[in-house]
Design a protein around this motif. Structure first.
Motif, mmCIF file in Angstrom:
data_model
loop_
_atom_site.group_PDB
_atom_site.id
_atom_site.type_symbol
_atom_site.label_atom_id
_atom_site.label_comp_id
_atom_site.label_asym_id
_atom_site.label_seq_id
_atom_site.Cartn_x
_atom_site.Cartn_y
_atom_site.Cartn_z
ATOM 1 N N LYS A 113 0.822 -1.216 0.000
ATOM 2 C CA LYS A 113 0.000 0.000 0.000
ATOM 3 C C LYS A 113 0.850 1.257 0.000
ATOM 4 O O LYS A 113 0.378 2.338 -0.303
ATOM 5 N N SER A 118 -3.564 6.863 2.392
ATOM 6 C CA SER A 118 -4.564 6.292 1.497
ATOM 7 C C SER A 118 -5.645 5.607 2.313
ATOM 8 O O SER A 118 -5.384 5.086 3.389
ATOM 9 N N SER A 120 -7.006 2.986 1.178
ATOM 10 C CA SER A 120 -6.954 1.617 0.665
ATOM 11 C C SER A 120 -5.828 0.859 1.366
ATOM 12 O O SER A 120 -4.726 0.740 0.845
ATOM 13 N N SER A 123 -4.009 -2.954 -0.519
ATOM 14 C CA SER A 123 -4.049 -2.643 -1.950
ATOM 15 C C SER A 123 -2.642 -2.623 -2.512
ATOM 16 O O SER A 123 -1.671 -2.892 -1.811
ATOM 17 N N ALA A 125 -1.560 0.271 -3.762
ATOM 18 C CA ALA A 125 -1.491 1.728 -3.894
ATOM 19 C C ALA A 125 -0.080 2.268 -3.789
ATOM 20 O O ALA A 125 0.178 3.418 -4.142
ATOM 21 N N VAL A 140 0.019 6.146 -7.946
ATOM 22 C CA VAL A 140 -1.312 5.630 -8.251
ATOM 23 C C VAL A 140 -2.338 6.724 -7.951
ATOM 24 O O VAL A 140 -2.276 7.391 -6.914
ATOM 25 N N ARG A 142 -5.861 8.557 -6.935
ATOM 26 C CA ARG A 142 -6.825 8.380 -5.846
ATOM 27 C C ARG A 142 -8.139 9.040 -6.237
ATOM 28 O O ARG A 142 -8.161 10.007 -6.994
ATOM 29 N N ARG A 147 -9.413 6.725 -1.919
ATOM 30 C CA ARG A 147 -9.232 5.325 -2.326
ATOM 31 C C ARG A 147 -8.426 5.288 -3.620
ATOM 32 O O ARG A 147 -8.649 6.093 -4.515
ATOM 33 N N CYS A 148 -7.522 4.326 -3.686
ATOM 34 C CA CYS A 148 -6.681 4.244 -4.883
ATOM 35 C C CYS A 148 -7.475 3.707 -6.067
ATOM 36 O O CYS A 148 -8.450 2.971 -5.890
ATOM 37 N N CYS A 150 -6.888 1.296 -8.011
ATOM 38 C CA CYS A 150 -6.054 0.104 -8.122
ATOM 39 C C CYS A 150 -6.775 -1.054 -7.446
ATOM 40 O O CYS A 150 -7.837 -0.878 -6.843
ATOM 41 N N ILE A 152 -7.795 -3.514 -4.703
ATOM 42 C CA ILE A 152 -7.853 -3.420 -3.243
ATOM 43 C C ILE A 152 -8.324 -4.759 -2.671
ATOM 44 O O ILE A 152 -8.756 -5.632 -3.396
ATOM 45 N N ALA A 167 -3.305 -1.013 -11.610
ATOM 46 C CA ALA A 167 -3.052 0.277 -10.972
ATOM 47 C C ALA A 167 -3.111 1.330 -12.065
ATOM 48 O O ALA A 167 -2.570 1.133 -13.152
#
Length: 195
Positions: A113, A118, A120, A123, A125, A140, A142, A147-148, A150, A152, A167
């Motif tokens: 992550k 983040s 997430s 993830s 991220a 990455v 958001r 939240r990314c 990508c 999760i 991603a």
């Protein structure tokens, strides 16, 4: 009976007649349609190792994906990158798979992550792209809630399990055709950008 009452009665009668006609027509058709035979599953074909990998989407496509790079991680974890594609909106989406080639469940996924704040927690991220020619690093993307954009929800990877990931990053300039992809705990992989 007043005019309003007649209109309501006629309107209701029209709806009732339309319902009866539609039911009658539905019951008339399709009398000689033969039932479909059950589809037989296609025989599974062994995957070739090396330059191709199974689809990370799990959509049942038998077409193997191209492998543009691989990177080794800890405890037998292998990162396989299948594509890095620009889209019309000015984004670059990197997708691939993470496979646990080890004999134990891998649970050290929180490093992926990254250190950036983040929403997430489980993830990928923490992934980054580096444009060495342009001397710029991309993180990455958001959404407005942190939240990314990508994959999760990665909490563990069982032995032998392969999970798909993606991603999404801001796209580097059009002249950039190659970037370095990095996910914490994996070696950096140089990948070609398409699209």
């Amino acid at each position: 009976m007043g005019i309003r009452q007649k209109v309501k009665v006629r309107g209701g009668a029209a709806v009732a007649v339309a319902a009866v006609l539609s039911l009658t027509l539905a019951g008339c058709g399709g009398g000689d349609v033969k039932p479909k035979e059950a589809q037989k599953p296609a025989p599974s074909q062994p995957q070739e190792s090396g330059t191709q990998a199974p689809s990370p989407t799990g959509g049942g496509s038998s077409k193997p994906l191209e492998v543009i790079a691989t990177s080794a991680g800890p405890a037998g974890i292998v990162l396989t990158l299948n594509s890095a594609v620009r889209d019309q909106g000015g984004f670059l989406t990197v997708s691939g798979q993470i496979k646990n080639g080890g004999s134990d469940v891998f649970v050290e996924v929180t490093a992926w992550k990254g250190n950036e704040k983040s929403a997430s927690a489980t993830s990928v991220a923490g992934a980054t792209l580096t444009d060495k020619a342009g001397k710029k690093r991309y993180y990455v993307l958001r959404d407005t809630e942190g939240r990314c954009l990508c994959t999760i929800g990665i909490t563990k990877i069982s032995a032998g399990e392969t999970i798909p990931f993606f991603a999404q990053f801001p796209a580097p300039p059009a002249a950039t055709t190659e970037v370095d992809f990095n996910l914490p705990t994996f070696a950096t992989a140089t990948i070609k950008v398409s699209g």
